[in-house]
Scaffold this motif. Sequence first.
Motif, PDB file in Angstrom:
ATOM      1  N   LEU A 194       0.820  -1.212   0.000  1.00  0.00           N
ATOM      2  CA  LEU A 194       0.000   0.000   0.000  1.00  0.00           C
ATOM      3  C   LEU A 194       0.851   1.257   0.000  1.00  0.00           C
ATOM      4  CD1 LEU A 194      -2.916  -1.008   2.410  1.00  0.00           C
ATOM      5  CD2 LEU A 194      -2.907  -0.934  -0.087  1.00  0.00           C
ATOM      6  N   VAL A 195       1.919   1.304   0.789  1.00  0.00           N
ATOM      7  CA  VAL A 195       2.754   2.504   0.785  1.00  0.00           C
ATOM      8  C   VAL A 195       3.560   2.595  -0.503  1.00  0.00           C
ATOM      9  CG1 VAL A 195       4.843   1.548   1.893  1.00  0.00           C
ATOM     10  CG2 VAL A 195       4.196   3.955   2.247  1.00  0.00           C
ATOM     11  N   THR A 196       3.878   1.454  -1.111  1.00  0.00           N
ATOM     12  CA  THR A 196       4.638   1.457  -2.365  1.00  0.00           C
ATOM     13  C   THR A 196       3.803   1.968  -3.523  1.00  0.00           C
ATOM     14  OG1 THR A 196       6.025  -0.397  -1.632  1.00  0.00           O
ATOM     15  CG2 THR A 196       5.896   0.006  -4.016  1.00  0.00           C
ATOM     16  N   PHE A 197       2.552   1.521  -3.612  1.00  0.00           N
ATOM     17  CA  PHE A 197       1.726   1.853  -4.760  1.00  0.00           C
ATOM     18  C   PHE A 197       0.824   3.068  -4.547  1.00  0.00           C
ATOM     19  CE2 PHE A 197       2.849  -2.559  -5.539  1.00  0.00           C
ATOM     20  CZ  PHE A 197       3.195  -2.525  -6.876  1.00  0.00           C
ATOM     21  N   LEU A 198       0.513   3.395  -3.303  1.00  0.00           N
ATOM     22  CA  LEU A 198      -0.374   4.523  -3.026  1.00  0.00           C
ATOM     23  C   LEU A 198       0.355   5.735  -2.469  1.00  0.00           C
ATOM     24  CD1 LEU A 198      -3.461   2.677  -1.494  1.00  0.00           C
ATOM     25  CD2 LEU A 198      -2.940   3.170  -3.893  1.00  0.00           C
ATOM     26  N   GLY A 199       1.584   5.556  -2.023  1.00  0.00           N
ATOM     27  CA  GLY A 199       2.342   6.666  -1.474  1.00  0.00           C
ATOM     28  C   GLY A 199       2.105   6.853   0.008  1.00  0.00           C
ATOM     29  N   HIS A 200       2.873   7.756   0.607  1.00  0.00           N
ATOM     30  CA  HIS A 200       2.798   7.997   2.044  1.00  0.00           C
ATOM     31  C   HIS A 200       1.838   9.147   2.327  1.00  0.00           C
ATOM     32  CE1 HIS A 200       4.492   9.585   5.978  1.00  0.00           C
ATOM     33  NE2 HIS A 200       4.128   8.348   6.271  1.00  0.00           N
ATOM     34  N   HIS A 201       0.601   8.799   2.677  1.00  0.00           N
ATOM     35  CA  HIS A 201      -0.440   9.779   2.958  1.00  0.00           C
ATOM     36  C   HIS A 201      -1.264   9.293   4.144  1.00  0.00           C
ATOM     37  CE1 HIS A 201       0.450  11.640  -0.924  1.00  0.00           C
ATOM     38  NE2 HIS A 201       0.403  10.433  -1.446  1.00  0.00           N
ATOM     39  N   PRO A 202      -1.986  10.171   4.823  1.00  0.00           N
ATOM     40  CA  PRO A 202      -2.839   9.725   5.937  1.00  0.00           C
ATOM     41  C   PRO A 202      -3.796   8.610   5.540  1.00  0.00           C
ATOM     42  CG  PRO A 202      -2.656  12.109   5.962  1.00  0.00           C
ATOM     43  CD  PRO A 202      -1.970  11.637   4.705  1.00  0.00           C
ATOM     44  N   VAL A 258      -7.375  -1.185   7.793  1.00  0.00           N
ATOM     45  CA  VAL A 258      -8.507  -1.950   7.256  1.00  0.00           C
ATOM     46  C   VAL A 258      -8.027  -3.197   6.523  1.00  0.00           C
ATOM     47  CG1 VAL A 258     -10.453  -1.899   5.657  1.00  0.00           C
ATOM     48  CG2 VAL A 258      -9.966   0.100   7.093  1.00  0.00           C
ATOM     49  N   GLY A 259      -7.050  -3.007   5.643  1.00  0.00           N
ATOM     50  CA  GLY A 259      -6.557  -4.114   4.835  1.00  0.00           C
ATOM     51  C   GLY A 259      -5.966  -5.233   5.674  1.00  0.00           C
ATOM     52  N   CYS A 260      -5.242  -4.884   6.731  1.00  0.00           N
ATOM     53  CA  CYS A 260      -4.601  -5.904   7.554  1.00  0.00           C
ATOM     54  C   CYS A 260      -5.614  -6.675   8.399  1.00  0.00           C
ATOM     55  CB  CYS A 260      -3.529  -5.265   8.421  1.00  0.00           C
ATOM     56  SG  CYS A 260      -2.109  -4.679   7.464  1.00  0.00           S
ATOM     57  N   VAL A 261      -6.671  -6.016   8.824  1.00  0.00           N
ATOM     58  CA  VAL A 261      -7.741  -6.728   9.527  1.00  0.00           C
ATOM     59  C   VAL A 261      -8.436  -7.707   8.574  1.00  0.00           C
ATOM     60  CG1 VAL A 261      -9.969  -6.490  10.695  1.00  0.00           C
ATOM     61  CG2 VAL A 261      -8.109  -4.895  11.222  1.00  0.00           C
ATOM     62  N   VAL A 262      -8.674  -7.245   7.357  1.00  0.00           N
ATOM     63  CA  VAL A 262      -9.290  -8.125   6.356  1.00  0.00           C
ATOM     64  C   VAL A 262      -8.368  -9.306   6.056  1.00  0.00           C
ATOM     65  CG1 VAL A 262     -10.139  -8.282   3.980  1.00  0.00           C
ATOM     66  CG2 VAL A 262     -10.648  -6.257   5.361  1.00  0.00           C
ATOM     67  N   CYS A 263      -7.067  -9.071   6.034  1.00  0.00           N
ATOM     68  CA  CYS A 263      -6.112 -10.164   5.805  1.00  0.00           C
ATOM     69  C   CYS A 263      -6.287 -11.266   6.856  1.00  0.00           C
ATOM     70  CB  CYS A 263      -4.682  -9.635   5.852  1.00  0.00           C
ATOM     71  SG  CYS A 263      -4.093  -8.901   4.314  1.00  0.00           S
ATOM     72  N   THR A 264      -6.489 -10.874   8.094  1.00  0.00           N
ATOM     73  CA  THR A 264      -6.678 -11.859   9.164  1.00  0.00           C
ATOM     74  C   THR A 264      -7.943 -12.686   8.925  1.00  0.00           C
ATOM     75  OG1 THR A 264      -5.560 -10.413  10.748  1.00  0.00           O
ATOM     76  CG2 THR A 264      -6.957 -12.142  11.653  1.00  0.00           C
ATOM     77  N   VAL A 265      -9.003 -12.024   8.508  1.00  0.00           N
ATOM     78  CA  VAL A 265     -10.258 -12.734   8.217  1.00  0.00           C
ATOM     79  C   VAL A 265     -10.081 -13.670   7.026  1.00  0.00           C
ATOM     80  CG1 VAL A 265     -12.669 -12.459   7.537  1.00  0.00           C
ATOM     81  CG2 VAL A 265     -11.650 -10.869   9.190  1.00  0.00           C
ATOM     82  N   VAL A 315      -7.029  -5.684  -4.676  1.00  0.00           N
ATOM     83  CA  VAL A 315      -8.298  -4.957  -4.740  1.00  0.00           C
ATOM     84  C   VAL A 315      -8.107  -3.495  -4.346  1.00  0.00           C
ATOM     85  CG1 VAL A 315     -10.574  -4.737  -3.658  1.00  0.00           C
ATOM     86  CG2 VAL A 315      -9.757  -6.979  -4.411  1.00  0.00           C
ATOM     87  N   MET A 316      -7.363  -3.253  -3.285  1.00  0.00           N
ATOM     88  CA  MET A 316      -7.192  -1.878  -2.810  1.00  0.00           C
ATOM     89  C   MET A 316      -6.407  -1.020  -3.796  1.00  0.00           C
ATOM     90  SD  MET A 316      -6.602  -2.077   1.309  1.00  0.00           S
ATOM     91  CE  MET A 316      -8.037  -2.103   2.390  1.00  0.00           C
ATOM     92  N   VAL A 317      -5.327  -1.542  -4.310  1.00  0.00           N
ATOM     93  CA  VAL A 317      -4.509  -0.771  -5.248  1.00  0.00           C
ATOM     94  C   VAL A 317      -5.250  -0.550  -6.556  1.00  0.00           C
ATOM     95  CG1 VAL A 317      -2.369  -0.785  -6.586  1.00  0.00           C
ATOM     96  CG2 VAL A 317      -2.337  -1.513  -4.204  1.00  0.00           C
ATOM     97  N   LEU A 318      -6.006  -1.558  -6.989  1.00  0.00           N
ATOM     98  CA  LEU A 318      -6.760  -1.437  -8.236  1.00  0.00           C
ATOM     99  C   LEU A 318      -7.869  -0.405  -8.112  1.00  0.00           C
ATOM    100  CD1 LEU A 318      -6.994  -2.665 -11.101  1.00  0.00           C
ATOM    101  CD2 LEU A 318      -8.625  -4.305 -10.155  1.00  0.00           C
ATOM    102  N   GLY A 319      -8.517  -0.349  -6.954  1.00  0.00           N
ATOM    103  CA  GLY A 319      -9.642   0.564  -6.787  1.00  0.00           C
ATOM    104  C   GLY A 319      -9.264   1.959  -6.339  1.00  0.00           C
ATOM    105  N   ALA A 320      -8.037   2.152  -5.873  1.00  0.00           N
ATOM    106  CA  ALA A 320      -7.626   3.432  -5.303  1.00  0.00           C
ATOM    107  C   ALA A 320      -7.815   4.630  -6.233  1.00  0.00           C
ATOM    108  CB  ALA A 320      -6.168   3.350  -4.844  1.00  0.00           C
ATOM    109  N   PRO A 321      -7.497   4.536  -7.546  1.00  0.00           N
ATOM    110  CA  PRO A 321      -7.652   5.716  -8.407  1.00  0.00           C
ATOM    111  C   PRO A 321      -9.075   6.258  -8.493  1.00  0.00           C
ATOM    112  CG  PRO A 321      -6.229   4.094  -9.461  1.00  0.00           C
ATOM    113  CD  PRO A 321      -6.842   3.431  -8.251  1.00  0.00           C
TER     114      PRO A 321
END
Length: 326
Positions: free
Chosen positions: A99-107, A115-122, A149-155
């Motif tokens: 996420l930081v690689t493809f989306l950059g360092h932002h809040p 969110v993504g890491c919680v979903v990873c656990t599920v 999914v997150m990187v694809l939908g981010a734009p």
Amino acid sequence: MTRSAPDGPRPGPGPTWDREPLAYLVASLRGVGQVDLQPQLLTGALILAGLWAAGWKVGLFASLGTLISTAAAYAFGVDRGSISQGLQGYSGCLTGIALVTFLGHHPATYILTVVGCVVCTVLTAALAVLARPYGLTPLTAPFCLVSGVMVLGAPSFARIWHGAPPPATDPTVGDTGITFSDLWHAFFTNVSQVFLVNSWYVGLIMLAGLACAGVRVLLAAALGSIAGIVAAWALGAPTEQIANGIYGYNAVLVAIAVGAVFLANTPWNAGYALFGAALSTGLTAAITSLFKPFHGHTFTWPFILSTWALMAAVPLLPRLRPAPAG
């Protein structure tokens, strides 16, 4: 594969801590090592050191991702043995980096990481249930699904997408000549690209970490890297992509998984692992081409699909012996 219903790459020996801050930190550190299917503390520590050496953003989000996924597993009441061996943290580690690689360092990246890491656990739990009847494990599939999914939908979302230029990781047509400098860079970078890092010295640090897991693990990683280089060169892959580790990181993971974790230590098994490593190299280009029309990312899908196919076939291949359970 006849291992006893694991929930991730590899359980391992070691003391158990329960419901203590130390247990949480130990489990998280092991989660970093479990990206390479190794639960040893020193392995995780050296790999994490390599990630921080790659840059503070990579190190920070790798740490956050692992800590968040592990914390979510505690919150959901996941089996403590699985947590203590790092089996709940490795997908979060990779997700944070992606996420930081493809989306950059932002809040927004911090929020998505949580969110993504919680979903990873599920998803790790869901895929473990689905894969168990076939004797397989989720591997890094939760990371690939969530990050993809997150990187694809981010734009599509202005508060998330900031036009961060993605790293050049897609195989493209180019020069196919290769030099000694390309070869040794590729050997080490194949290891670091498992974590989406293009750096030979980071790969060297990670190899040192894998050496702490044992000679067999180190040899599997090294031979997998070599197999990836040879297969990519033989197929005529672009030199720049080979040197940058794009064609070899999945081969490293397959060689470790099949050659040093899931199968016993026999000549047949070793040959099978190297065959799988070369197979994943060709699969890397195919999957990348499949994802390219909709700007998807290959991540570790070649490793996952190759390992699943190889291990699913083992019960009907009598010369291959699964590793002893436990």
